[in-house]
Write an enzyme that holds these catalytic residues in place. Structure first.
Site, PDB file in Angstrom:
ATOM      1  N   ASP A 183       2.162   9.409  -5.711  1.00  0.00           N
ATOM      2  CA  ASP A 183       2.301  10.847  -5.456  1.00  0.00           C
ATOM      3  C   ASP A 183       2.627  11.144  -3.999  1.00  0.00           C
ATOM      4  O   ASP A 183       3.099  12.234  -3.680  1.00  0.00           O
ATOM      5  CB  ASP A 183       1.061  11.627  -5.900  1.00  0.00           C
ATOM      6  CG  ASP A 183      -0.245  11.036  -5.406  1.00  0.00           C
ATOM      7  OD1 ASP A 183      -0.217   9.973  -4.750  1.00  0.00           O
ATOM      8  OD2 ASP A 183      -1.306  11.625  -5.676  1.00  0.00           O
ATOM      9  N   HIS A 224       0.848  -1.193   0.000  1.00  0.00           N
ATOM     10  CA  HIS A 224       0.000   0.000   0.000  1.00  0.00           C
ATOM     11  C   HIS A 224       0.878   1.236   0.000  1.00  0.00           C
ATOM     12  O   HIS A 224       1.293   1.734   1.050  1.00  0.00           O
ATOM     13  CB  HIS A 224      -0.926  -0.014   1.226  1.00  0.00           C
ATOM     14  CG  HIS A 224      -2.000   1.031   1.186  1.00  0.00           C
ATOM     15  ND1 HIS A 224      -3.335   0.726   1.320  1.00  0.00           N
ATOM     16  CD2 HIS A 224      -1.947   2.380   1.036  1.00  0.00           C
ATOM     17  CE1 HIS A 224      -4.058   1.841   1.251  1.00  0.00           C
ATOM     18  NE2 HIS A 224      -3.224   2.863   1.086  1.00  0.00           N
ATOM     19  N   GLU A 260     -10.959   3.769   7.537  1.00  0.00           N
ATOM     20  CA  GLU A 260      -9.893   4.707   7.916  1.00  0.00           C
ATOM     21  C   GLU A 260     -10.546   6.001   8.392  1.00  0.00           C
ATOM     22  O   GLU A 260     -10.647   6.262   9.586  1.00  0.00           O
ATOM     23  CB  GLU A 260      -8.965   4.970   6.729  1.00  0.00           C
ATOM     24  CG  GLU A 260      -7.827   5.940   7.033  1.00  0.00           C
ATOM     25  CD  GLU A 260      -7.091   6.411   5.790  1.00  0.00           C
ATOM     26  OE1 GLU A 260      -5.991   6.932   5.956  1.00  0.00           O
ATOM     27  OE2 GLU A 260      -7.616   6.283   4.667  1.00  0.00           O
ATOM     28  N   ASP A 285       2.034   3.618   2.914  1.00  0.00           N
ATOM     29  CA  ASP A 285       0.983   4.536   2.458  1.00  0.00           C
ATOM     30  C   ASP A 285       1.580   5.692   1.660  1.00  0.00           C
ATOM     31  O   ASP A 285       1.573   5.686   0.436  1.00  0.00           O
ATOM     32  CB  ASP A 285       0.143   5.024   3.637  1.00  0.00           C
ATOM     33  CG  ASP A 285      -1.207   5.578   3.195  1.00  0.00           C
ATOM     34  OD1 ASP A 285      -1.583   5.412   2.018  1.00  0.00           O
ATOM     35  OD2 ASP A 285      -1.899   6.162   4.042  1.00  0.00           O
ATOM     36  N   HIS A 344     -10.005   1.376  -0.083  1.00  0.00           N
ATOM     37  CA  HIS A 344      -9.726   2.122   1.143  1.00  0.00           C
ATOM     38  C   HIS A 344     -11.010   2.159   1.971  1.00  0.00           C
ATOM     39  O   HIS A 344     -12.023   2.707   1.528  1.00  0.00           O
ATOM     40  CB  HIS A 344      -9.338   3.567   0.824  1.00  0.00           C
ATOM     41  CG  HIS A 344      -7.918   3.762   0.400  1.00  0.00           C
ATOM     42  ND1 HIS A 344      -7.426   3.306  -0.809  1.00  0.00           N
ATOM     43  CD2 HIS A 344      -6.883   4.400   1.025  1.00  0.00           C
ATOM     44  CE1 HIS A 344      -6.144   3.657  -0.905  1.00  0.00           C
ATOM     45  NE2 HIS A 344      -5.794   4.309   0.189  1.00  0.00           N
ATOM     46  N   GLY A 390      -9.444   8.281  -1.815  1.00  0.00           N
ATOM     47  CA  GLY A 390     -10.035   9.604  -1.684  1.00  0.00           C
ATOM     48  C   GLY A 390     -10.708   9.813  -0.341  1.00  0.00           C
ATOM     49  O   GLY A 390     -10.462   9.085   0.621  1.00  0.00           O
ATOM     50  N   HIS A 431       1.211   5.016  -2.284  1.00  0.00           N
ATOM     51  CA  HIS A 431       0.723   5.923  -3.321  1.00  0.00           C
ATOM     52  C   HIS A 431       1.904   6.609  -3.996  1.00  0.00           C
ATOM     53  O   HIS A 431       2.754   7.196  -3.311  1.00  0.00           O
ATOM     54  CB  HIS A 431      -0.205   6.971  -2.712  1.00  0.00           C
ATOM     55  CG  HIS A 431      -1.483   6.413  -2.180  1.00  0.00           C
ATOM     56  ND1 HIS A 431      -2.639   6.348  -2.929  1.00  0.00           N
ATOM     57  CD2 HIS A 431      -1.782   5.881  -0.969  1.00  0.00           C
ATOM     58  CE1 HIS A 431      -3.605   5.806  -2.196  1.00  0.00           C
ATOM     59  NE2 HIS A 431      -3.110   5.511  -1.004  1.00  0.00           N
TER      60      HIS A 431
END
Length: 336
Positions: free
Chosen positions: A20, A16, A200, A277, A197, A170, A18
């Site tokens: 960016d 997991h 959370e 993450d 996701h 998102g 991302h």
């Protein structure tokens, strides 16, 4: 990129991460130089733009850190180079397999198509010496249905050709998981595996919906303990949780880390995994995440191996890759 001087004696899997959220200051400088972009800050000030500190107030402050990376990732050359640099950095840190995710619809501000973005990231990852899988993210929102459908179609087209799975990312607290039933009905028909996701920023009901949709993994899932029955379901079905300790701490998904449920979930037989993450935003790496769990919660070497074997079994890859990973983590241990 020069090799790090740090020694990483262990082998890790990160499921997991991302793209960016992995743009460190050195990667940002490289991407800016490539494109003739003047960065808004240098040195420590640049680091502060790309990351949060221990005093991070909330998820909104955390999300502000994506603004600059996304500005730097609007060309095929930048996406290609970023994917390569992120993967190489992880390889140097002891990662032997990573599933890197990104939302192609967020990289179309300067004329790229989602297909252009996917092709570029696949090229960048293929140049790296790290074994990787690419996860395409659909995005929570109220006016991007067509963009999400396009992402899903691309995942179907590129499945086993660089793309391994889909995700929904998102603002979970603003756009409920249940709102995406129609999207995931179509994704189920396509046969593309997916994670979501959930659990959370929103509670256990979000995870229940993700399971109803057919998610084979859950991104985060930290709040399933709000529903004891759901905890049992997750354990019985062997649903892996992609947990991200320092992300959960800094975004206040868990207000008091004394209550962080990871070790409880592990003891209940839930297939928990440890992931980064957004490592640049959190100023972390996968080894640091494991050290945190060891120092903060007393995770033992045997438990660490169990967690990594959970990750090996959870990858969106074929049985050959899974067995290779198991052999790397625990040589001589037969396949489950």
């Amino acid at each position: 990129m020069g090799r790090t001087d740090r020694i990483f004696p262990d082998k890790y899997i990160d499921l997991h991460l991302h793209l960016d959220g992995a743009v460190t200051s050195d990667i940002a400088k490289r991407l800016a130089d490539m494109q003739g972009i003047v960065l808004p800050a240098e040195s420590d000030a640049l680091e502060k733009l790309l990351s949060v500190g221990e005093d991070c107030k909330d998820l909104n402050e955390f999300l502000e850190c994506f603004e600059l990376p996304l500005k730097l990732l609007q060309t095929v050359e930048a996406l290609d180079e970023c994917a390569f640099l992120v993967a190489e950095k992880m390889r140097e840190q002891g990662v032997i397999y990573a599933e890197i995710r990104f939302a192609p619809q967020l990289h179309c501000e300067k004329g790229l198509t989602q297909r252009d973005a996917v092709d570029a990231v696949i090229r960048g990852l293929s140049r790296s010496g790290l074994k990787t899988g690419l996860i395409l993210c659909c995005m929570r929102g109220s006016d991007n249905e067509e963009k999400n459908l396009e992402t899903a179609e691309l995942a179907k087209e590129y499945l086993d050709k660089g793309v391994n799975a889909l995700d929904l990312a998102g603002a979970e607290g603003l756009f409920s998981t249940e709102n995406f039933a129609e999207l995931f009905a179509k994704i189920r028909e396509s046969g593309v595996p997916f994670t979501i996701h959930a659990g959370e920023a929103d509670g256990a009901e979000s995870v229940r919906k993700a399971l109803e949709f057919g998610a084979s993994r859950i991104g985060h899932g930290v709040r399933i303990n709000e529903d004891p029955e759901l905890v049992s379901i997750i354990a019985e079905r062997g649903i892996p949780l992609e947990m991200c300790p320092n992300s959960n701490r800094l975004t206040h998904a868990v207000e008091d880390m004394n209550d962080y449920p990871f070790m409880d979930y592990l003891s209940r037989g839930i297939k928990v995994t440890i992931n980064t993450d957004d490592p640049a935003i959190e100023r972390t790496d996968i080894a640091a995440e494991f050290r945190y769990m060891e120092s903060r919660f007393g995770m033992t070497a045997e438990q660490k191996r169990e967690v990594l074997l959970n990750a090996a079994d959870a990858v969106f890859a074929n049985d050959e890759v899974k067995q290779w990973l198991r052999d790397q983590i625990a040589p001589g241990v037969n396949e489950k």
